[in-house]
Scaffold this active site. Sequence first.
Site, PDB file in Angstrom:
ATOM      1  N   LYS A  22      13.510  -4.236   6.546  1.00  0.00           N
ATOM      2  CA  LYS A  22      13.287  -5.137   7.669  1.00  0.00           C
ATOM      3  C   LYS A  22      14.611  -5.352   8.411  1.00  0.00           C
ATOM      4  O   LYS A  22      15.646  -5.613   7.795  1.00  0.00           O
ATOM      5  CB  LYS A  22      12.758  -6.485   7.173  1.00  0.00           C
ATOM      6  CG  LYS A  22      11.386  -6.387   6.518  1.00  0.00           C
ATOM      7  CD  LYS A  22      10.299  -6.081   7.532  1.00  0.00           C
ATOM      8  CE  LYS A  22       8.924  -6.049   6.877  1.00  0.00           C
ATOM      9  NZ  LYS A  22       7.835  -5.903   7.866  1.00  0.00           N
ATOM     10  N   HIS A  37      -0.310   0.443   7.754  1.00  0.00           N
ATOM     11  CA  HIS A  37       0.357  -0.804   7.426  1.00  0.00           C
ATOM     12  C   HIS A  37      -0.411  -1.451   6.277  1.00  0.00           C
ATOM     13  O   HIS A  37      -1.641  -1.418   6.244  1.00  0.00           O
ATOM     14  CB  HIS A  37       0.333  -1.724   8.656  1.00  0.00           C
ATOM     15  CG  HIS A  37       0.752  -3.126   8.360  1.00  0.00           C
ATOM     16  ND1 HIS A  37      -0.154  -4.157   8.267  1.00  0.00           N
ATOM     17  CD2 HIS A  37       1.963  -3.657   8.108  1.00  0.00           C
ATOM     18  CE1 HIS A  37       0.493  -5.277   7.983  1.00  0.00           C
ATOM     19  NE2 HIS A  37       1.775  -5.006   7.876  1.00  0.00           N
TER      20      HIS A  37
END
Length: 423
Positions: free
Chosen positions: A219, A338
């Site tokens: 991230k 995802h």
Amino acid sequence: MSGSDHGAKMLHKIINVTVRDVRFPTSLEQHGSDAMHTDPDYSVAYVLVDTDSGLKGFGFTFTLGKGTEIVVCAVEALAGLVVGKSLQEIVSNFRGFYQLLTSDGQMRWLGPEKGVIHLAAAAVLNAVWDLWARSEGKDPKQIVSCIDFRYITDVLTEEEALDILVKAQEGKQQREDQMLKEGYPAYTTSCAWLGYSDQQLQQLCTDALDNGWTKFKVKVGADLEDDKRRCRLIRQMIGPSNTLMIDANQRWDVAEAICWVSSLAEFKPLWIEEPTSPDDILGHAAISKCHNRVMFKQFLQASALQFLQIDSCRLGSVNENLAVLLMAHKFKVPVCPHAGGVGLCELVQHLILFDYICVSASLHNRMCEYVDHLHEHFTSPVVIRNAHYMPPKDPGYSCEMLELSVKRHSYPEGEVWKLHMKK
């Protein structure tokens, strides 16, 4: 999606639809933290569909805590369109049922096919798919009949979709056998949430490498120098031959994204996920989640993505994901779903196995996200072996949660939240 022959001749009339607000306090340990969502409490609007035969269907949509109650209200608003219908009536015209939920003359004003009302439709549809999967198997014509082709026929017609599925019948059994033996390749996001310390990140990376993981997602997006340091740390740990991806969770505008990603290019990321607004089709070089099949159509037409990331709860359940998988195959764009959250891995494994066995017949540049959180709350949790998803064995769409977990984490009355609020 696993199926059974339970009550194949029965009508299974739906007599009740209930929904519960279930939340897990994941923010306490920074699980799921990213540049835009710094303190998520992974949650679901959890739907149960009861039938007069006793067969049940379970479904949900994923949220981040606050606002789950709004999705619950939206599910309750849609429930009236479902109660009284039989499963046979629904699946004999599943496209019509999908349109009933997504195009109600008054409620479509809240979307259409996006936002809270679409999340609610996904939860209800996921429960109906779970119900159907527990009762019988499917063939290519039935599958195509589930897809709403409105707004996408300029890219994919019903005839083209059926042709893709019929052609993929060749070699299907071998691919099915291969998946049962080897599983579907996965990548992990569990090591590098934005709120994790370097020490935690290093330990999780070490453990993942020891367990056979070779593909890692980091991230990014809050602070460039911090991103460089964390990407450097991960790249050093995983080595030059393993795969690194980065995810900004919609943090940047277009110019900022280009500049930021250029600065991280030295770490050789395979992709940059969600660099900007998911609605900015022309501004994307790569993007993950979209609201609906129409936006995915335009991303593909504009060559605006190199990897396509479907979502089992943001899109309109299996119905809309089928349309996107077929369009991706036509445009030769690899699908890398995802997952994560609560139960997204459980659901999306069915979609990606279907894509390989029945649509794309390819594993080139393909992998499915895996996050190692909250699987213990499901009756049929995902099975990961050697960094691969092993096909589920139980009938259904793997949506069913353990009743004790649902009770303990129901918001705000569950004991987990009562204890949390006392603190």
